[in-house]
Design a protein around this motif. Sequence first.
Motif, PDB file in Angstrom:
ATOM      1  N   ILE A  84       0.451  -1.265   0.290  1.00 21.85           N
ATOM      2  CA  ILE A  84      -0.016   0.077   0.044  1.00 21.85           C
ATOM      3  C   ILE A  84       0.803   1.350   0.164  1.00 21.85           C
ATOM      4  CG2 ILE A  84      -1.939   1.183   1.218  1.00 21.85           C
ATOM      5  CD1 ILE A  84      -2.544  -1.616   2.064  1.00 21.85           C
ATOM      6  N   THR A 118       0.964   5.538   1.003  1.00 20.63           N
ATOM      7  CA  THR A 118       0.264   6.802   1.361  1.00 20.63           C
ATOM      8  C   THR A 118       1.573   7.621   1.207  1.00 20.63           C
ATOM      9  OG1 THR A 118       1.373   6.333   3.601  1.00 20.63           O
ATOM     10  CG2 THR A 118      -0.479   5.557   2.688  1.00 20.63           C
ATOM     11  N   ILE A 160       5.765  10.146   5.156  1.00 18.28           N
ATOM     12  CA  ILE A 160       4.758   9.677   7.059  1.00 18.28           C
ATOM     13  C   ILE A 160       5.551  11.035   7.387  1.00 18.28           C
ATOM     14  CG2 ILE A 160       2.702   8.981   7.157  1.00 18.28           C
ATOM     15  CD1 ILE A 160       4.259   6.410   8.474  1.00 18.28           C
ATOM     16  N   ASN A 210      12.391  -0.506   3.360  1.00 22.96           N
ATOM     17  CA  ASN A 210      11.727   0.000   5.541  1.00 22.96           C
ATOM     18  C   ASN A 210      11.230   0.808   4.659  1.00 22.96           C
ATOM     19  OD1 ASN A 210      13.550  -1.840   6.948  1.00 22.96           O
ATOM     20  ND2 ASN A 210      15.328  -1.147   5.981  1.00 22.96           N
ATOM     21  N   CYS A 211      10.501   1.376   3.835  1.00 27.27           N
ATOM     22  CA  CYS A 211       9.386   3.196   4.464  1.00 27.27           C
ATOM     23  C   CYS A 211       8.175   2.354   4.036  1.00 27.27           C
ATOM     24  CB  CYS A 211       9.414   3.424   3.121  1.00 27.27           C
ATOM     25  SG  CYS A 211       8.494   4.923   2.876  1.00 27.27           S
ATOM     26  N   PRO A 212       7.475   2.209   5.320  1.00 21.76           N
ATOM     27  CA  PRO A 212       6.034   2.115   5.527  1.00 21.76           C
ATOM     28  C   PRO A 212       5.049   2.968   4.782  1.00 21.76           C
ATOM     29  CG  PRO A 212       6.716   3.343   7.472  1.00 21.76           C
ATOM     30  CD  PRO A 212       7.922   3.433   6.329  1.00 21.76           C
ATOM     31  N   ALA A 213       5.549   3.800   4.474  1.00 23.18           N
ATOM     32  CA  ALA A 213       4.765   4.417   3.250  1.00 23.18           C
ATOM     33  C   ALA A 213       4.865   3.372   2.370  1.00 23.18           C
ATOM     34  CB  ALA A 213       4.830   5.307   3.503  1.00 23.18           C
ATOM     35  N   GLY A 214       5.764   2.874   1.801  1.00 29.46           N
ATOM     36  CA  GLY A 214       5.912   2.448   0.076  1.00 29.46           C
ATOM     37  C   GLY A 214       5.962   2.854  -0.858  1.00 29.46           C
ATOM     38  N   LEU A 228       5.716  -4.135   7.184  1.00 28.20           N
ATOM     39  CA  LEU A 228       5.126  -3.056   7.459  1.00 28.20           C
ATOM     40  C   LEU A 228       4.779  -1.965   6.251  1.00 28.20           C
ATOM     41  CD1 LEU A 228       7.415  -0.744   8.861  1.00 28.20           C
ATOM     42  CD2 LEU A 228       8.548  -0.945   6.817  1.00 28.20           C
ATOM     43  N   SER A 229       3.483  -0.801   7.392  1.00 31.81           N
ATOM     44  CA  SER A 229       2.900   0.222   6.372  1.00 31.81           C
ATOM     45  C   SER A 229       2.923   1.494   7.222  1.00 31.81           C
ATOM     46  CB  SER A 229       2.148  -0.284   5.796  1.00 31.81           C
ATOM     47  OG  SER A 229       0.724  -1.210   6.891  1.00 31.81           O
ATOM     48  N   THR A 230       2.326   1.757   6.433  1.00 30.66           N
ATOM     49  CA  THR A 230       2.210   3.126   7.862  1.00 30.66           C
ATOM     50  C   THR A 230       0.441   2.795   8.556  1.00 30.66           C
ATOM     51  OG1 THR A 230       2.424   4.354   5.082  1.00 30.66           O
ATOM     52  CG2 THR A 230       0.544   5.283   7.203  1.00 30.66           C
ATOM     53  N   VAL A 275       2.102   0.737  11.760  1.00 30.98           N
ATOM     54  CA  VAL A 275       2.455   1.448  12.508  1.00 30.98           C
ATOM     55  C   VAL A 275       1.468   2.049  12.901  1.00 30.98           C
ATOM     56  CG1 VAL A 275       3.929   3.823  12.312  1.00 30.98           C
ATOM     57  CG2 VAL A 275       4.170   2.181  11.366  1.00 30.98           C
ATOM     58  N   MET A 276       0.614   2.869  12.240  1.00 31.61           N
ATOM     59  CA  MET A 276      -0.711   3.863  12.766  1.00 31.61           C
ATOM     60  C   MET A 276      -1.033   2.438  13.728  1.00 31.61           C
ATOM     61  SD  MET A 276      -0.625   6.696  12.050  1.00 31.61           S
ATOM     62  CE  MET A 276       0.289   7.473  10.936  1.00 31.61           C
ATOM     63  N   ASP A 320      -6.102   3.944   6.745  1.00 29.03           N
ATOM     64  CA  ASP A 320      -4.530   3.877   7.238  1.00 29.03           C
ATOM     65  C   ASP A 320      -4.305   4.509   8.427  1.00 29.03           C
ATOM     66  OD1 ASP A 320      -5.211   7.282   7.689  1.00 29.03           O
ATOM     67  OD2 ASP A 320      -3.861   7.267   5.548  1.00 29.03           O
TER      68      ASP A 320
END
Lengths: 440, 335
Positions: free
Chosen positions: A365, A367, A370, A417-421, B25-27, B30-31, B83
Amino acid sequence: MKKFSFRGGTHVREHKDTAAIPATRLPEPATVAIPLSQHIGVPAKPVVAPGDHVDIGTVIGTVETGLGCPVHSSVSGTVKEITSYNNAQGQPVQSIVIENDNLRTRAATVVPPGIKLEDATAEQIIEIVKNAGISGLGGATFPTYAKIQSAIGKVDKVMINCAECEPYITANHRLLLERGEYIIDGLEILMHALGVKEGILAIEDNKMDAVTEMESLLKARDNVGIRIAVMKTKYPQGDERQLIYAVTGREVPAGKLPADVGCLIVNAETSAAICRAFYRGIPLVSRIVTVEGDCVKHPRNVRAPLGASYMDLINFCGGFVKEPKKIISGGPMMGQSQWDFNAPVTKGTSAVLVFSEEHDRINTIHTACIHCGMCVHHCPMHLMPNYLAEFAKEKRYDEAEKMNVMSCVECGTCSYNCPAGVQIVQQIRVAKGVIRAKKR
Amino acid sequence: MDQNTDFQNKLLTVSPSPHIHRRGLSTASVMKDVFIALLPAAIWGSYAFGWRAAVILLISVVSSVAFEALTEILLRRTVTISDCSAAVTGLLLGMNLPSSVPFYIPVLGSAFAIIVVKQLFGGIGKNVMNPALAARVFLTLSFAGKMTIFYPFRQTVDAVASATPLASLKTGALPEGTTIWNLFFGQTGGCIGEVSALLLIVGGVYLLIRKVIRWQIPVAFLGTVALLTFLFPRGGLTAFSDRLDFMLASLLSGGLLLGAIFMATDYVTSPVTPWGRVIFGVGCGALVVFLRYFSAYNEGVSFAILIMNAFVWYLDKFTMPRVYGKERREKKPKA
């Protein structure tokens, strides 16, 4: 035991499942398509014509002036055509298609040079390496002779890079276990050529069986000049800048080469190729390729002649078990995805990975950034990738340059390692390309 | 083989490397971790102040998510409620309210946090201030009376508002009958989510273990407050044990722990470099003590963090790590 490491980086899931399976030789392919540019520098010019007979080791392309490597035939047979194919980077490259006669005859030119190592001069060794067409087999494909040449008189250490930090790939691991002698021989040749007393085999600690093997080989030789440096398993440990820092504590200044801090680094398989060329006169015509991925039935390492198509390798490994969605040349962190199932194996092909849809990262996903700082925390070059990507996106290239975007080694740790992809490293590549173009 | 030829006619994905991503691992992940870490303290708040508190938290979360979806639909943006960042904002806002407030207060707060502070600045990742904190300050300034009625612990029926520990700490002592241990376990009055120090710390440890937050901001923030309150206590305290008590009371009361662990560490509004985070934390801590001592309000955590939010870019810029192979300061070529 002291384990060497560097600051930053990340432990990537290893997937080194093929490490225990011996490497197998690929059965003779029906045809090979050998690209004339498998190295960084000037593409080779063809010296054969359609209809010519060639043997294993026959020179089929040469580079007369400028940086480059000659290209040799990897099979015996008849030249069918000289045509243009797209290489792994997507650029059209002149390639020589050879029909295999399956006889595996060696060219008359393939004879041991017959020079004893003690008597060999640096020039002779460089000449042998050049004529054997050896370029870096780790993936960067820089012509090895030029690397040695530029290191003369500058270095006090020769290192063999056996880190193999990319997930999935075990080609160097197998080589260490199966042809460890060659690697050490290659290192000795390099040390002799450069008059260096210190040789280092740098191995990650996920290959302790290889460390044991190399230790016993070194003991048998009673060789005092070569030691083993065991490094923590961490990506990108195999990047030569990180490797030099981990083992010696030296930093390669931005824009400089390892030789500028007294180090020459070559890949393990390159070292073995140097050994073959020096003692037996065999040019670089084949390499070990890890064939892996969830679509491949029997993943393993394959000794493949250069120019064999990916499909030959995949079929040899039992074909597909799932619908392939992505084929990668090289490791999953830095390798290039291919659009052609029949892309040829080149000097830089360390692995062929075939992934199905569920393994593909396009499913992650996406986003907006952040600002979590994961990329900053993990960047092995200690950059701030989040800002660099942001600047690149907004075309603020000057600011990106001020924040040292050109120091990026494009290892992809940030994106991983990017959670926002966010495709951080890709945006950085764009910025680097623009800045480089401006400077020209 | 037939199957293989069949596959060969399929199109392949060609995309830039890396081709793999850290699993799980994603936004949103984390939230969700932040949300989970907040839950123990939120549940304790509902126990301490009764059903009203639980309802306020619920209203706050639901209205935040609703406003996020609504604004994004109106602004024709992609709806990003999945998210989970709006839910976290909502929960944080609710935890920052006293249980006495009328039910329209959390709705109003959510609207301000999500629409004004977050979406008008460009949505997730683009806001300059922490939305929940900005909303709390907005509410405190607009409804000064309603926002400062704190029910005592476990007494919600027709309760009379009592002095909070923070109010009496202005004179250097805790209220009659309140001990440091009451503060630690959360047997005290205050905002819904800020009373249980223990559970907030548990949540913080969870976030540290999950590597969602790093230690620099909370440690620098709390360390600064500890140091300053120990060195310069109020009420003319001189004895070592008195100073220590005052320091512990200052650390455990009010919104300090909630702020230091969960609000100052908000990714979007905090620096990314290790040293930037340390300075950010020190700045927050110093401002908290300053505001608690000298401002008209008893509490200074929200203001302190919001002020430091404004410095994030400069902190990042001036604490940029030394790049591999580069000098810290490039020697300028002489013109």
